[in-house]
Design an enzyme around this catalytic site. Structure first.
Site, PDB file in Angstrom:
ATOM      1  N   ARG A  58       7.890  90.328  59.687  1.00  0.00           N
ATOM      2  CA  ARG A  58       8.799  89.274  60.756  1.00  0.00           C
ATOM      3  C   ARG A  58       9.675  90.195  61.504  1.00  0.00           C
ATOM      4  O   ARG A  58      10.426  89.585  62.304  1.00  0.00           O
ATOM      5  CB  ARG A  58       8.294  88.009  61.195  1.00  0.00           C
ATOM      6  CG  ARG A  58       6.831  87.987  60.923  1.00  0.00           C
ATOM      7  CD  ARG A  58       6.137  86.338  61.496  1.00  0.00           C
ATOM      8  NE  ARG A  58       5.844  86.209  60.164  1.00  0.00           N
ATOM      9  CZ  ARG A  58       6.757  85.236  59.685  1.00  0.00           C
ATOM     10  NH1 ARG A  58       6.668  84.045  60.056  1.00  0.00           N
ATOM     11  NH2 ARG A  58       6.172  84.303  58.557  1.00  0.00           N
ATOM     12  N   GLU A  95       8.800  77.712  46.935  1.00  0.00           N
ATOM     13  CA  GLU A  95       8.299  76.504  47.140  1.00  0.00           C
ATOM     14  C   GLU A  95       7.369  76.901  45.628  1.00  0.00           C
ATOM     15  O   GLU A  95       8.060  75.780  44.916  1.00  0.00           O
ATOM     16  CB  GLU A  95       7.909  76.106  47.679  1.00  0.00           C
ATOM     17  CG  GLU A  95       8.006  74.453  48.181  1.00  0.00           C
ATOM     18  CD  GLU A  95       7.303  74.246  49.385  1.00  0.00           C
ATOM     19  OE1 GLU A  95       7.641  74.689  50.646  1.00  0.00           O
ATOM     20  OE2 GLU A  95       7.325  73.279  49.872  1.00  0.00           O
TER      21      GLU A  95
HETATM   22  O1  PRP Z   1      13.617  81.245  54.467  1.00  0.00           O
HETATM   23  P1  PRP Z   1      12.262  81.675  53.724  1.00  0.00           P
HETATM   24  O2  PRP Z   1      11.903  79.696  53.153  1.00  0.00           O
HETATM   25  O3  PRP Z   1      12.577  82.259  52.333  1.00  0.00           O
HETATM   26  O4  PRP Z   1      11.334  81.510  54.707  1.00  0.00           O
HETATM   27  C1  PRP Z   1      11.928  82.859  55.835  1.00  0.00           C
HETATM   28  C2  PRP Z   1      10.622  83.764  55.205  1.00  0.00           C
HETATM   29  O5  PRP Z   1       9.486  82.929  55.191  1.00  0.00           O
HETATM   30  C3  PRP Z   1       8.499  83.867  56.421  1.00  0.00           C
HETATM   31  O6  PRP Z   1       8.114  85.514  56.146  1.00  0.00           O
HETATM   32  P2  PRP Z   1       6.906  85.424  55.132  1.00  0.00           P
HETATM   33  O7  PRP Z   1       7.027  85.336  53.613  1.00  0.00           O
HETATM   34  O8  PRP Z   1       5.591  84.456  55.650  1.00  0.00           O
HETATM   35  O9  PRP Z   1       6.346  87.063  55.672  1.00  0.00           O
HETATM   36  P3  PRP Z   1       5.606  87.389  56.786  1.00  0.00           P
HETATM   37  O10 PRP Z   1       7.420  87.565  57.302  1.00  0.00           O
HETATM   38  O11 PRP Z   1       5.389  88.843  56.102  1.00  0.00           O
HETATM   39  O12 PRP Z   1       5.001  86.792  57.548  1.00  0.00           O
HETATM   40  C4  PRP Z   1       9.861  84.959  57.724  1.00  0.00           C
HETATM   41  O13 PRP Z   1       9.167  85.405  58.438  1.00  0.00           O
HETATM   42  C5  PRP Z   1      10.712  84.558  56.893  1.00  0.00           C
HETATM   43  O14 PRP Z   1      11.060  86.162  56.533  1.00  0.00           O
HETATM   44  N1  ADE Z   2       6.397  76.901  59.253  1.00  0.00           N
HETATM   45  C1  ADE Z   2       7.441  78.278  59.123  1.00  0.00           C
HETATM   46  N2  ADE Z   2       7.427  79.071  60.659  1.00  0.00           N
HETATM   47  C2  ADE Z   2       7.170  80.074  60.873  1.00  0.00           C
HETATM   48  N3  ADE Z   2       7.705  80.929  59.740  1.00  0.00           N
HETATM   49  C3  ADE Z   2       7.393  80.433  58.451  1.00  0.00           C
HETATM   50  N4  ADE Z   2       8.591  81.563  57.391  1.00  0.00           N
HETATM   51  C4  ADE Z   2       8.502  79.768  56.799  1.00  0.00           C
HETATM   52  N5  ADE Z   2       8.096  78.832  57.532  1.00  0.00           N
HETATM   53  C5  ADE Z   2       7.739  78.758  57.993  1.00  0.00           C
END
Ligand code: PRP
Ligand code: ADE
Length: 170
Positions: A58, A95
């Protein structure tokens, strides 16, 4: 424009107890995209950014748009086994368990000014691992920049002295 009206809460996704911040309604609206990008650019407030680094997946939505507006290059940080050329890797804590992120070894030159961008700052693990990758290549992080910060998860505490900014706080 109230950007929060374009962000949808999805309960229990991707697992029980998580309230997922879904930005797809924002991405579906041209005026909201432009408004978001304008605000992100204002928020940077630093000159001479060489590279914007965005995290899979994202961070790829606004990262390249932001880079273009800042006249900087864009560097993707990817999940394992996606990058084709020589790369460096950083493992970080989730986590439950651990995960790894990769960056091409030649993506950042020593001394370059780097802006790290992602959609959400949650626990900060992803952002911290990305900052480590940038710093291992000799980049100077000028800001970590997010669309959304989930304050209660205290992700910015993990990022130490690095300037952290977010457009929307929850
Ligand atoms: O601060 P954190 O606890 O590390 O979480 C934040 C990350 O989690 C989500 O990505 P995700 O790993 O869900 O992957 P995606 O963007 O491919 O959906 C979001 O886009 C961040 O990159
Ligand atoms: N609550 C949340 N919503 C969307 N993206 C996330 N990445 C980690 N936590 C999230």
């Amino acid at each position: 424009m109230d950007l929060k009206t374009f962000i949808r809460d999805i309960e229990d996704f991707p697992r029980q107890g998580v309230v997922f911040k879904d930005i797809t309604p924002l991405l579906a609206n041209a005026k909201a995209i432009r408004y978001t990008l304008d605000r992100l650019v204002e928020m940077v407030g630093v000159h001479g950014v060489d590279k914007v680094v965005g995290m899979e997946s994202r961070g790829f939505f606004f990262g390249p748009l932001l880079a273009q507006r800042l006249n900087a290059g864009f560097v993707p940080v990817r999940k394992p086994n996606k990058l084709p050329s020589e790369k460096i890797s950083q493992t970080y804590d989730l986590e439950y368990g651990t995960d790894t992120l990769d960056m091409h070894s030649d993506a950042i030159l020593a001394g370059e000014k780097v802006l790290v961008h992602d959609d959400v700052l949650a626990t900060g693990g992803t952002a911290k691992a990305t900052c480590n990758l940038v710093e291992r290549l000799g980049g100077e992080i000028v800001q970590c920049n997010f669309l959304i910060e989930l304050d209660f998860l205290k992700g910015r505490d993990k990022l130490g002295e690095t300037p952290v900014k977010a457009l929307l706080n929850y």
